[in-house]
Design an enzyme around this catalytic site. Structure first.
Site, PDB file in Angstrom:
ATOM      1  N   ASP A 204       2.402 -29.471  -6.231  1.00 50.73           N
ATOM      2  CA  ASP A 204       1.819 -28.865  -5.045  1.00 50.73           C
ATOM      3  C   ASP A 204       0.345 -29.246  -4.911  1.00 50.73           C
ATOM      4  O   ASP A 204      -0.409 -29.179  -5.883  1.00 50.73           O
ATOM      5  CB  ASP A 204       1.954 -27.338  -5.145  1.00 50.73           C
ATOM      6  N   GLU A 271       2.667 -33.752  -3.656  1.00 52.15           N
ATOM      7  CA  GLU A 271       2.453 -33.352  -2.266  1.00 52.15           C
ATOM      8  C   GLU A 271       1.032 -33.738  -1.874  1.00 52.15           C
ATOM      9  O   GLU A 271       0.073 -33.307  -2.515  1.00 52.15           O
ATOM     10  CB  GLU A 271       2.639 -31.846  -2.108  1.00 52.15           C
TER      11      GLU A 271
END
Length: 543
Positions: A204, A271
């Site tokens: 993330d 990401e």
């Protein structure tokens, strides 16, 4: 020509994202859990996907729905136990599914033991594990950095008499990756899950790990919003050259890749949300064979649904990351569901949904679909009092937040909870979603669910789509056309994204090679011309 080795299962793979809160509740508390995921793994396997990305299930105060982790090695009781995770993993592997878990390591919860110790004093063993800075002489924040969730990226702490940095909520302090001890601790926590048998990590906000050590101010942006930021959010007013995407990040990503080398077959997908710089960042983060395996971007998460947006976006990434690999997606837990984003007034949502997955399934790269996409779910309209997302609550009503794409998965049309739970769901389930429930679509061979199975099976069985090179063809404003080539074979992927039927001249060699029944109904070939109905798609193999 792309080269594919035995360990490269992820190249051209299809990943299915599960948002645990909203997938299946097993204990009646209205919140999805790990046992619920296990109970529904057969559905995921039936789609023909290769892997599952499971959003965070770690121990958390849930200020940001689990993206604020207080213990990286514990399952939050809301979701179950470590034993439940092991059972889910074992069942997934029995079904031939890989499990990729979210690693939210750019920040922690303020309830994490690391942060509690770090904020206690300026001289404890973890004093430098977070980004602390003295105020300016007038008491204001150290610089002009902003939080993605609104307001300054700095929060005052009266114990240390310093500010700490938070790129997201004030309860999500940023970890200081300039500290070697922090990097060691993060790697140890990742190894914990690798030892349990996970197949990889979705990292993330992976370009947020390092910040500028000099804390220099960000300059103004050339335009008021990035690809991944609502126009109403002032975060988009800055050019984020100092608070993220720092050069030091690459060395740490290489360290993660080195860790994964000890666990053959595991992968790291990063990401990346970096506005106009995303293609270059992805190129840097996936090139050379010693960084991340591939990266996931937000660049197809806008509202434009046109040939130009696909051509221009993909071309930028091909140019910037020719040595790397991209994961494409149209929806996830952070954006409005794509059938609602792409549909124009009067459009048939089912037709939009089919056309969208027909494009996505033919792209070069790995692809990711979000739970409920296979049902053609539109965005849920929620009342303000039903919102749970702090981002949406903060910017309401100009921005409605992310809850509209996070409503529970509808499994059956009957009952108030659509088969998701025996209790009141944490978010309401719209009636239009119940009408598209899995049980309803299973009984209708014309339903979106069956088309997803067909198109994903077509991709899986067609090496040219999974591994091949891509070349866009010159077309008009409403036609998207590209070829995929691999191992001496070629496929033409052709789409009419307009609202009127269109004739398009076919390249030599494709006049009689329509792939049925994957191509849309109503496609006709007349010698050297294809006639395409509105919102239609065709796949043609070279003779």
């Amino acid at each position: 020509m792309s080269q594919v080795g035995d360990g490269d299962w992820w190249r051209g793979a299809v990943i299915y994202q599960v948002y645990p809160r909203s997938f299946q509740d097993s204990d009646g508390d209205g919140i999805g859990d790990l046992k619920g995921i296990t109970a529904r793994l057969d559905h995921i396997a039936s789609l023909g996907v290769d892997a599952i990305w499971v959003s965070p299930f770690f121990k958390s105060p849930m200020a940001d729905m689990g993206y604020d982790v207080s213990d990286y090695r514990a399952v939050d009781p809301m979701f179950g136990t470590l034993e439940d995770f092991d059972a889910m993993l074992a069942r997934a592997h029995e079904l031939g599914l890989k499990i990729i878990i979210d690693q939210v390591i750019s920040h922690t919860s303020d309830q994490h033991a690391w942060f509690k110790e770090s904020r206690a004093s300026r001289d404890n063993p973890k004093a430098d594990w977070y980004v602390w800075a003295d105020p300016k002489p007038d008491g204001t924040a150290p610089n002009n950095w902003l939080s993605i969730f609104g307001g300054p990226a700095w929060e005052w702490d009266g114990t240390r008499m310093q500010y700490y940095m938070h790129s997201f909520l004030t309860s999500q302090p940023d970890i200081n990756f300039h500290s070697p001890a922090v990097r060691d601790a993060v790697i140890d926590d990742m190894r914990f899950w690798l030892d349990r048998g996970v197949d990889g990590f979705r990292l993330d906000a992976c370009n947020h790990y390092f910040h500028d050590a000099k804390l220099r101010n960000n300059p103004p942006a050339l335009r008021a919003a990035g690809h991944d930021i609502p126009e109403t959010n002032p975060y988009g007013f800055q050019d984020h050259i100092y608070d993220k995407t720092q050069p030091e990040n690459v060395a740490f990503l290489k360290r993660i890749r080195s860790l994964l080398a000890d666990y053959p077959g595991t992968v790291a997908v990063g990401e990346v949300g970096d506005g106009d710089r995303s293609p270059a960042t992805v190129g840097t983060y996936t090139s050379g064979g010693d960084t991340l395996h591939f990266c996931y971007t937000f660049d197809l998460f806008g509202t434009e649904f046109s040939p130009d947006i696909f051509r221009s976006t993909i071309a930028k990434f091909l140019e910037a990351s020719s040595d790397g690999w991209v994961c494409w997606a149209l929806s996830n837990h952070d954006v409005m569901r794509h059938v609602s984003r792409f549909a124009r007034p009067g459009d048939d949502l089912n037709r939009i949904g089919r056309l969208a997955i027909a494009i996505l399934a033919a792209l070069r790269g790995t692809i990711c679909i979000y739970q409920g996409e296979e049902l053609g779910l539109p965005e849920a309209e929620l009342a303000f009092e039903d919102l749970r997302d702090p981002y949406g609550i903060r910017f309401w009503p100009s921005f409605k937040g992310r809850d509209g794409c996070r409503t529970p998965m509808p499994w059956s049309a009957g009952g108030a909870q659509a088969g998701f739970s025996d209790g009141k769901p944490w978010l309401p389930i719209p009636a239009e979603h119940k009408a598209r429930a899995v049980e309803v679509q299973e009984g209708d061979p014309r339903a979106m669910l069956h088309f997803y199975r067909k198109i994903l099976a077509f991709r899986s069985a067609t090496p040219v789509l999974r591994f091949g090179d891509i070349e866009f063809l010159d077309t008009g404003k409403t036609i998207l056309a590209f070829t995929r080539t691999y191992a001496g074979k070629a496929t033409l992927c052709l789409y009419n994204m307009g609202e009127e039927p269109t004739d398009w001249p076919l390249p030599s060699g494709y006049a009689t090679a329509l792939v049925e029944p994957i191509s849309a109904p109503g496609i006709t070939l007349n010698r050297k011309t294809a006639r395409l109905p509105a919102l239609s798609w065709a796949f043609l193999r070279a003779r």
